[in-house]
Design an enzyme around this catalytic site. Structure first.
Site, PDB file in Angstrom:
ATOM      1  N   LYS A  28       0.893  -1.291   0.237  1.00 31.19           N
ATOM      2  CA  LYS A  28       0.134  -0.049  -0.153  1.00 31.19           C
ATOM      3  C   LYS A  28       0.984   1.219   0.028  1.00 31.19           C
ATOM      4  O   LYS A  28       1.462   1.665   1.031  1.00 31.19           O
ATOM      5  CB  LYS A  28      -0.861   0.046   1.283  1.00 31.19           C
ATOM      6  CG  LYS A  28      -2.332   0.687   1.117  1.00 31.19           C
ATOM      7  CD  LYS A  28      -2.191   2.003   0.896  1.00 31.19           C
ATOM      8  CE  LYS A  28      -1.831   3.118   2.133  1.00 31.19           C
ATOM      9  NZ  LYS A  28      -1.479   4.455   1.587  1.00 31.19           N
ATOM     10  N   GLU A  65       9.677   0.925  10.724  1.00 32.74           N
ATOM     11  CA  GLU A  65      10.595   1.888  10.667  1.00 32.74           C
ATOM     12  C   GLU A  65      10.217   3.115  10.791  1.00 32.74           C
ATOM     13  O   GLU A  65       9.541   3.784   9.722  1.00 32.74           O
ATOM     14  CB  GLU A  65      11.455   1.508   9.325  1.00 32.74           C
ATOM     15  CG  GLU A  65      13.024   1.647   9.387  1.00 32.74           C
ATOM     16  CD  GLU A  65      13.384   3.199   8.879  1.00 32.74           C
ATOM     17  OE1 GLU A  65      13.377   4.099   9.888  1.00 32.74           O
ATOM     18  OE2 GLU A  65      13.302   3.323   7.753  1.00 32.74           O
ATOM     19  N   CYS A 111      14.080   9.873   7.858  1.00 36.85           N
ATOM     20  CA  CYS A 111      14.012   9.595   9.164  1.00 36.85           C
ATOM     21  C   CYS A 111      15.364   9.687   9.626  1.00 36.85           C
ATOM     22  O   CYS A 111      15.483   9.944  10.987  1.00 36.85           O
ATOM     23  CB  CYS A 111      13.463   8.012   9.067  1.00 36.85           C
ATOM     24  SG  CYS A 111      14.270   7.040   8.268  1.00 36.85           S
ATOM     25  N   GLU A 152      10.174  15.190  15.434  1.00 44.13           N
ATOM     26  CA  GLU A 152      10.560  15.046  14.410  1.00 44.13           C
ATOM     27  C   GLU A 152      10.028  16.125  13.411  1.00 44.13           C
ATOM     28  O   GLU A 152       8.834  16.120  13.329  1.00 44.13           O
ATOM     29  CB  GLU A 152      10.331  13.496  13.714  1.00 44.13           C
ATOM     30  CG  GLU A 152      11.138  13.666  12.465  1.00 44.13           C
ATOM     31  CD  GLU A 152      11.030  12.001  11.983  1.00 44.13           C
ATOM     32  OE1 GLU A 152       9.733  11.560  12.053  1.00 44.13           O
ATOM     33  OE2 GLU A 152      11.969  11.346  11.222  1.00 44.13           O
TER      34      GLU A 152
HETATM   35  P1  ADP Z   1       1.842  11.005   6.859  1.00 43.18           P
HETATM   36  O1  ADP Z   1       1.544  10.961   5.613  1.00 43.18           O
HETATM   37  O2  ADP Z   1       0.695  11.548   7.726  1.00 43.18           O
HETATM   38  O3  ADP Z   1       3.260  11.632   7.153  1.00 43.18           O
HETATM   39  P2  ADP Z   1       3.335   8.596   7.325  1.00 43.18           P
HETATM   40  O4  ADP Z   1       4.292   9.104   6.241  1.00 43.18           O
HETATM   41  O5  ADP Z   1       3.591   7.911   8.651  1.00 43.18           O
HETATM   42  O6  ADP Z   1       2.007   9.565   7.552  1.00 43.18           O
HETATM   43  O7  ADP Z   1       2.233   7.410   6.188  1.00 43.18           O
HETATM   44  C1  ADP Z   1       3.071   6.520   6.005  1.00 43.18           C
HETATM   45  C2  ADP Z   1       2.020   5.378   5.206  1.00 43.18           C
HETATM   46  O8  ADP Z   1       1.199   5.126   6.131  1.00 43.18           O
HETATM   47  C3  ADP Z   1       1.273   5.818   4.072  1.00 43.18           C
HETATM   48  O9  ADP Z   1       1.230   4.947   2.852  1.00 43.18           O
HETATM   49  C4  ADP Z   1       0.063   6.131   4.465  1.00 43.18           C
HETATM   50  O10 ADP Z   1      -1.001   6.031   3.888  1.00 43.18           O
HETATM   51  C5  ADP Z   1      -0.095   5.042   5.537  1.00 43.18           C
HETATM   52  N1  ADP Z   1      -1.068   5.249   6.783  1.00 43.18           N
HETATM   53  C6  ADP Z   1      -1.477   6.547   7.196  1.00 43.18           C
HETATM   54  N2  ADP Z   1      -2.344   6.504   8.219  1.00 43.18           N
HETATM   55  C7  ADP Z   1      -2.430   4.913   8.251  1.00 43.18           C
HETATM   56  C8  ADP Z   1      -3.399   4.277   9.113  1.00 43.18           C
HETATM   57  N3  ADP Z   1      -4.037   4.819  10.276  1.00 43.18           N
HETATM   58  N4  ADP Z   1      -3.473   2.826   9.108  1.00 43.18           N
HETATM   59  C9  ADP Z   1      -2.567   2.153   8.137  1.00 43.18           C
HETATM   60  N5  ADP Z   1      -1.709   3.006   7.425  1.00 43.18           N
HETATM   61  C10 ADP Z   1      -1.646   4.332   7.373  1.00 43.18           C
END
Ligand code: ADP
Length: 511
Positions: free
Chosen positions: A204, A279, A313, A410
């Site tokens: 995903k 990670e 990160c 961060e």
């Molecule tokens: P953001 O875009 O808010 O900074 P992240 O970078 O941590 O969030 O997102 C990384 C991945 O996690 C993306 O593929 C995002 O679609 C997915 N994601 C965000 N929220 C959720 C959730 N509640 N459950 C599962 N996956 C999620």
């Protein structure tokens, strides 16, 4: 930029017009889901738009996968794992497919780099080598593990003659949820680990950057992976991501992203006790002693924050410079930051691209404001740049205190805090400063004193400790990477990476 190089990056050059026109043709149609070897629309028929952060303009749309699509993909992956050709395929054949995919990435490297720069905002000079080159490297490295996943011969204390051993089996169906800061590298890396271990996978990708993961799906089909082994479902995190993390048919979630989302995913995964590797974020210290190569240290530290516009990160965002060299370090970083060419990712001379989205830019600016309000000295930068894209100036905040938000949270932007330290009390002060964080991803130390280095290696709480500029992007897949504390669980890279996609089965044989 004066003698400085972004880590791992080759000098820039414009994308070829052939690669650009291929990429734009690819984006001309809505991107579909890759499920069970077929390209399909979302069950709901819905799509979402994504943009070019260098201009803020929409560049394409993708299927908005939902729970029914995730369910279909997980079933396809389950079938390919349990009864399909995947488990029956000899390890060497799996490795061959992985190598073929790596070759396909190389062969389409210019187009992939163009797409990655266009959608993700990182300069071509780094997407070429770090993202595209790194993705192919992750496949090749992990292809080497397929026939080297060993168990142990064990000594049982039971009476009589028995033979005991452990064997490592693939965990099963993996859900890979990937971030927007390195879309191709992350998707390919998690696929590489999963399929090397013999798992099947549903990826995903992040909703902001679906382009290269979907293009990767086409290359996966072209490389000849059997249907259902690798599935790619685009969609929103809270919908498709959550459906994947909760799905009872998924055995493991591999996630890279923010600590907040990692925590949500761990909670979702807990219901069916999925294995997780997470990670997550970092607030990594860089410690510079006067006996180290101060100039290289400052330059490397500055470039580490320019890399991916600080949306990385492992960025070293807390620089601690010994008081004797503090002013020198500050001046060197300021000089580099003010000379950095900030601009559109696809422009050949660009050294730092935009922030991924308007929302993320607002977030970065609000941290700079908070730092200013707390009393940090803004040595350079501190402003957004005018125009449609989401650009921020590289920013140095001096004398930030450990309790301020700019030192604790961060920021995920081109912002670095530079703080002096003393060593009158031995190394305790600097060790306490370095460890005064909820995160523990990477620590970088610059010193020629072996004794100091050894003591810091032992006492710093971080997944990686890099001395005198070693490690980091370009160090390759042989080095396990991951975090202590809120920086995550598990490691990617090394034998630990592939082993985390296996279960141990203990076997005791009597007669
Ligand atoms: P953001 O875009 O808010 O900074 P992240 O970078 O941590 O969030 O997102 C990384 C991945 O996690 C993306 O593929 C995002 O679609 C997915 N994601 C965000 N929220 C959720 C959730 N509640 N459950 C599962 N996956 C999620």
């Amino acid at each position: 930029m004066t003698g400085a190089a972004v880590p791992g990056a080759a000098p820039g050059a414009s994308a070829s017009s052939d690669a650009a026109s291929k990429a734009l043709r690819f984006l001309a149609k809505p991107l579909q889901l890759f499920i069970d070897g077929e390209w399909v629309a979302a069950a709901s028929g819905e799509t979402f738009d994504f943009e070019d952060p260098s201009t803020g303009r929409v560049i394409g749309s993708a299927a908005a996968g939902g729970a029914p699509d995730i369910d279909r993909a997980v079933r396809a992956a389950r079938k390919a794992f349990e009864e399909g050709p995947w488990p029956a395929l000899p390890a060497a054949e799996r490795a061959r497919l992985m190598m073929r995919l790596a070759d396909a990435i190389d062969a389409n490297g210019e187009e992939l780099a163009y797409l990655e720069s266009l959608n993700g905002g990182n300069p071509l000079r780094s997407t070429r080598s770090v993202d595209v080159g790194g993705a192919a490297e992750r496949l090749r490295y992990n292809a080497g593990w397929v026939n080297k996943i060993f168990g142990d011969t064990l000594l049982s204390s039971a009476r009589g003659s028995t033979l005991s051993c452990s064997i490592r089996e693939p965990i099963g169906v993996v859900g890979a949820i990937t971030p927007w800061n390195a879309p191709l590298f992350m998707a390919t890396g998690k696929i590489a680990l999963a399929v090397a271990a013999g798992c099947t996978v549903v990826v995903k990708p992040a909703e902001l950057t679906p382009a290269t993961a979907v293009r990767l799906g086409e290359l996966i089909a072209q490389a000849g992976f059997p249907a259902g082994v690798i599935n790619i479902v685009t969609g929103f995190g809270a919908v498709a991501g959550a459906a994947l993390a909760e799905h009872p048919g998924v055995d493991k979630i591999a996630f890279t992203g923010s600590t907040a989302v990692g925590r949500a995913i761990m909670t979702q995964a807990a219901q069916s006790m999925k294995r997780v590797t997470l990670e997550l974020g970092g607030k990594s210290p860089v410690i510079i002693f006067p006996d180290g190569d101060v100039e290289t240290a400052a330059r490397t530290a500055a470039m580490g924050v320019i890399f991916k516009s600080g949306q990385f990160c492992a960025a070293g965002t807390r620089i601690f410079a010994h008081r004797k060299i503090f002013d020198q370090v500050l001046q060197l970083i300021e000089r580099l930051f003010t000379a950095v060419k900030v601009g559109p990712a696809l422009r050949a001379e660009t050294e730092m691209g935009p922030i991924i989205s308007r929302k993320q830019l607002e977030r970065v600016m609000s941290y700079i404001e908070a730092g200013r309000a707390d009393g940090a000295q803004v040595i350079c930068g501190g402003q957004r740049l005018p125009g449609e894209g989401h650009f921020a100036q590289p920013t140095v905040l001096a004398h930030a205190r450990p309790e301020w938000s700019v030192m604790r949270e961060e920021i995920f932007g081109p912002v670095v805090c530079v703080t002096p330290f003393d060593d009158a009390a031995g190394l305790d002060e600097i060790i306490a400063l370095a460890n005064d964080s909820d995160y523990g991803l990477v620590a970088r130390v610059w010193t020629r004193d072996l004794g100091v280095a050894h003591r810091l290696i032992r006492r710093i709480k971080a997944g990686s400790v890099n001395i005198n500029g070693a490690g980091g992007p370009g160090a390759g897949e042989g080095l396990p990477f991951g975090g202590f504390k809120l920086s995550g669980i598990g490691r990617e890279g090394g034998h630990e990476g592939v082993e985390s996609y296996t279960e141990i089965k203990t076997v005791a044989i009597g007669y």
